[in-house]
Scaffold this active site. Structure first.
Site, PDB file in Angstrom:
ATOM      1  N   TYR A  33     -59.088 -45.807  75.203  1.00 46.34           N
ATOM      2  CA  TYR A  33     -59.562 -45.749  76.773  1.00 46.34           C
ATOM      3  C   TYR A  33     -60.483 -46.104  76.887  1.00 46.34           C
ATOM      4  O   TYR A  33     -61.797 -45.901  75.470  1.00 46.34           O
ATOM      5  CB  TYR A  33     -59.053 -45.340  77.889  1.00 46.34           C
ATOM      6  CG  TYR A  33     -59.556 -43.943  77.949  1.00 46.34           C
ATOM      7  CD1 TYR A  33     -59.512 -43.123  76.946  1.00 46.34           C
ATOM      8  CD2 TYR A  33     -60.495 -44.553  79.300  1.00 46.34           C
ATOM      9  CE1 TYR A  33     -60.411 -41.785  77.590  1.00 46.34           C
ATOM     10  CE2 TYR A  33     -61.575 -43.236  79.585  1.00 46.34           C
ATOM     11  CZ  TYR A  33     -61.116 -41.908  79.118  1.00 46.34           C
ATOM     12  OH  TYR A  33     -61.654 -40.942  79.358  1.00 46.34           O
ATOM     13  N   ARG A  52     -67.205 -48.580  70.052  1.00 43.59           N
ATOM     14  CA  ARG A  52     -66.570 -47.394  70.564  1.00 43.59           C
ATOM     15  C   ARG A  52     -65.053 -48.176  70.674  1.00 43.59           C
ATOM     16  O   ARG A  52     -64.633 -47.149  69.960  1.00 43.59           O
ATOM     17  CB  ARG A  52     -67.225 -46.872  71.742  1.00 43.59           C
ATOM     18  CG  ARG A  52     -66.678 -45.924  71.663  1.00 43.59           C
ATOM     19  CD  ARG A  52     -67.251 -44.347  72.409  1.00 43.59           C
ATOM     20  NE  ARG A  52     -66.658 -44.904  73.742  1.00 43.59           N
ATOM     21  CZ  ARG A  52     -67.438 -44.144  74.577  1.00 43.59           C
ATOM     22  NH1 ARG A  52     -68.415 -43.433  74.920  1.00 43.59           N
ATOM     23  NH2 ARG A  52     -67.299 -45.227  75.568  1.00 43.59           N
ATOM     24  N   ARG A 100     -38.611 -41.736  70.681  1.00 49.14           N
ATOM     25  CA  ARG A 100     -39.500 -40.617  70.918  1.00 49.14           C
ATOM     26  C   ARG A 100     -39.563 -40.027  69.243  1.00 49.14           C
ATOM     27  O   ARG A 100     -38.878 -39.965  69.387  1.00 49.14           O
ATOM     28  CB  ARG A 100     -39.873 -39.726  71.990  1.00 49.14           C
ATOM     29  CG  ARG A 100     -40.066 -38.740  72.159  1.00 49.14           C
ATOM     30  CD  ARG A 100     -40.293 -37.441  73.369  1.00 49.14           C
ATOM     31  NE  ARG A 100     -41.738 -37.119  73.373  1.00 49.14           N
ATOM     32  CZ  ARG A 100     -41.303 -35.556  72.388  1.00 49.14           C
ATOM     33  NH1 ARG A 100     -40.764 -35.541  72.360  1.00 49.14           N
ATOM     34  NH2 ARG A 100     -42.601 -35.098  72.920  1.00 49.14           N
ATOM     35  N   HIS A 102     -42.964 -37.480  66.801  1.00 50.01           N
ATOM     36  CA  HIS A 102     -44.338 -37.457  66.535  1.00 50.01           C
ATOM     37  C   HIS A 102     -44.817 -38.915  65.778  1.00 50.01           C
ATOM     38  O   HIS A 102     -45.999 -39.479  66.367  1.00 50.01           O
ATOM     39  CB  HIS A 102     -44.332 -36.634  66.718  1.00 50.01           C
ATOM     40  CG  HIS A 102     -44.416 -35.003  67.725  1.00 50.01           C
ATOM     41  ND1 HIS A 102     -42.929 -34.962  67.767  1.00 50.01           N
ATOM     42  CD2 HIS A 102     -44.697 -34.677  68.471  1.00 50.01           C
ATOM     43  CE1 HIS A 102     -43.363 -34.646  69.324  1.00 50.01           C
ATOM     44  NE2 HIS A 102     -43.991 -33.743  68.680  1.00 50.01           N
ATOM     45  N   LEU A 207     -67.901 -36.608  72.594  1.00 49.69           N
ATOM     46  CA  LEU A 207     -67.469 -38.191  72.555  1.00 49.69           C
ATOM     47  C   LEU A 207     -69.116 -38.979  72.862  1.00 49.69           C
ATOM     48  O   LEU A 207     -70.262 -38.024  73.061  1.00 49.69           O
ATOM     49  CB  LEU A 207     -67.143 -39.006  74.117  1.00 49.69           C
ATOM     50  CG  LEU A 207     -66.789 -40.160  74.035  1.00 49.69           C
ATOM     51  CD1 LEU A 207     -65.658 -40.530  73.870  1.00 49.69           C
ATOM     52  CD2 LEU A 207     -66.763 -40.632  75.863  1.00 49.69           C
TER      53      LEU A 207
HETATM   54  N1  PLP Z   1     -68.214 -38.116  77.572  1.00 55.05           N
HETATM   55  C1  PLP Z   1     -66.657 -37.717  77.801  1.00 55.05           C
HETATM   56  C2  PLP Z   1     -66.095 -36.955  78.207  1.00 55.05           C
HETATM   57  C3  PLP Z   1     -65.979 -38.857  79.100  1.00 55.05           C
HETATM   58  O1  PLP Z   1     -65.526 -39.062  79.297  1.00 55.05           O
HETATM   59  C4  PLP Z   1     -67.527 -40.030  79.369  1.00 55.05           C
HETATM   60  C5  PLP Z   1     -67.133 -40.700  79.817  1.00 55.05           C
HETATM   61  O2  PLP Z   1     -65.817 -41.320  80.176  1.00 55.05           O
HETATM   62  C6  PLP Z   1     -68.446 -39.757  78.371  1.00 55.05           C
HETATM   63  C7  PLP Z   1     -68.722 -38.969  77.553  1.00 55.05           C
HETATM   64  C8  PLP Z   1     -70.294 -40.891  78.888  1.00 55.05           C
HETATM   65  O3  PLP Z   1     -69.594 -41.708  78.275  1.00 55.05           O
HETATM   66  P1  PLP Z   1     -70.249 -43.538  78.845  1.00 55.05           P
HETATM   67  O4  PLP Z   1     -71.498 -43.378  78.394  1.00 55.05           O
HETATM   68  O5  PLP Z   1     -69.666 -44.275  77.395  1.00 55.05           O
HETATM   69  O6  PLP Z   1     -69.493 -43.500  79.558  1.00 55.05           O
END
Ligand code: PLP
Length: 287
Positions: A33, A52, A100, A102, A207
């Protein structure tokens, strides 16, 4: 909340928006997402979020459901139909529908695409930033590929619930070395006693926040010293300031960690300035 959703090629009222029960996103969290902030009806940080998205999909070997250009048009049409100016756009792409199993489907399936748009009360979020928020800490218990923005968010959901039950707004995950990785839905930052901005480096299992990346630029342009280096919760408590970043929170001052005050327990000038500078830049570059 906007009333119109986009589901696999059609704009439909939300109550009629359905995905198949054998969608692999629903059954296996086999989906990614993205979330864009919307300023005056325009998508913030477009390049970072599209890049991303493409990376997350490529890592999972899911094909981009349409070109970036076509996707931009669909996202903007979703915004227009919902008549939202200030808000968030949510896009989810799953591997698709299959019996379904995996392992991946053996015959090609089309990715499923869902888009929703929600409204944000900017006055309320400004008031929240002016007050600052609390965070709680929680042991890091997520999988090893947090760099992929998948919908497998159960540890994040549980951490967020822990925060809410403690009267806080965010939870910071703490790894085995006692270092903050990131928040359940945001990246974590401090302004240390030397005035240096610190946030975790992207070699760690986090992330790669798009807001984080933009803010690194903004901070450097503003002449601040920035280090992509981890910190402990204790260092956060001893820091001058702390804050979180994300498409939802933008730049949000953190005034307590596990109920103990950060600095003087009030939002700091650096975080508030960076919030303003980030919003200015996001508005100027939104599409
Ligand atoms: N870290 C996590 C685990 C997130 O879910 C998010 C955003 O949803 C972020 C960091 C921040 O990311 P962004 O600045 O791209 O929204």
């Amino acid at each position: 909340m906007g009333r119109i959703a986009y589901v696999n090629g059609r704009f439909v009222p939300k109550r009629d928006a359905m995905v198949h029960i054998e969608d692999r996103g629903y059954q296996l969290a086999d989906a990614v997402y993205e979330v864009w902030a919307l300023f005056d009806g325009l998508l913030a940080d477009p390049e970072g979020h599209f890049a991303r998205l493409e990376r997350s999909l490529a890592e999972l070997r899911i094909s981009m459901p349409m070109s970036r250009r076509a996707l931009t048009l669909v996202l903007k049409e979703a915004v227009r139909r919902n008549r939202v100016r200030e808000g968030l756009v949510y896009l989810q792409v799953s591997r698709g529908v299959a019996t379904r199993d995996h392992a991946f489907p053996t015959t090609p399936v089309a990715p499923s695409v869902v888009i929703t748009v929600s409204r944000v009360d900017r006055a309320a979020t400004e008031a929240r930033a002016a007050k600052g928020v609390g965070v709680v800490t929680t042991p890091e218990n997520r999988w090893g590929r947090c760099d992929i923005k998948t919908v497998g968010l159960l540890p994040n959901a549980l951490a967020k619930q822990k925060a809410r039950e403690a009267g806080a707004v965010e939870a910071w995950f703490i790894d085995d070395l006692g270092l903050v990785t990131e928040g359940a839905s945001s990246n974590a930052w401090i302004v240390d006693q030397d005035g240096t901005l610190r946030t975790r480096d992207t070699n760690a299992n986090i992330l790669r926040g798009v807001t984080r990346l933009s803010l690194l630029d903004v901070a450097r342009e503003a002449g601040l010293k920035v280090e992509e280096r981890p910190f402990t919760p204790d260092e956060a408590l001893k820091a001058k300031e702390a804050f979180i970043t994300g498409a939802g929170s933008l730049v949000l001052p953190v005034v307590s960690v596990d109920g103990k005050p950060v600095g003087d327990g009030a939002p700091g000038p650096v975080a508030m300035r960076l919030r303003r500078l980030y919003i200015e830049r996001a508005k100027a570059t939104a599409i």
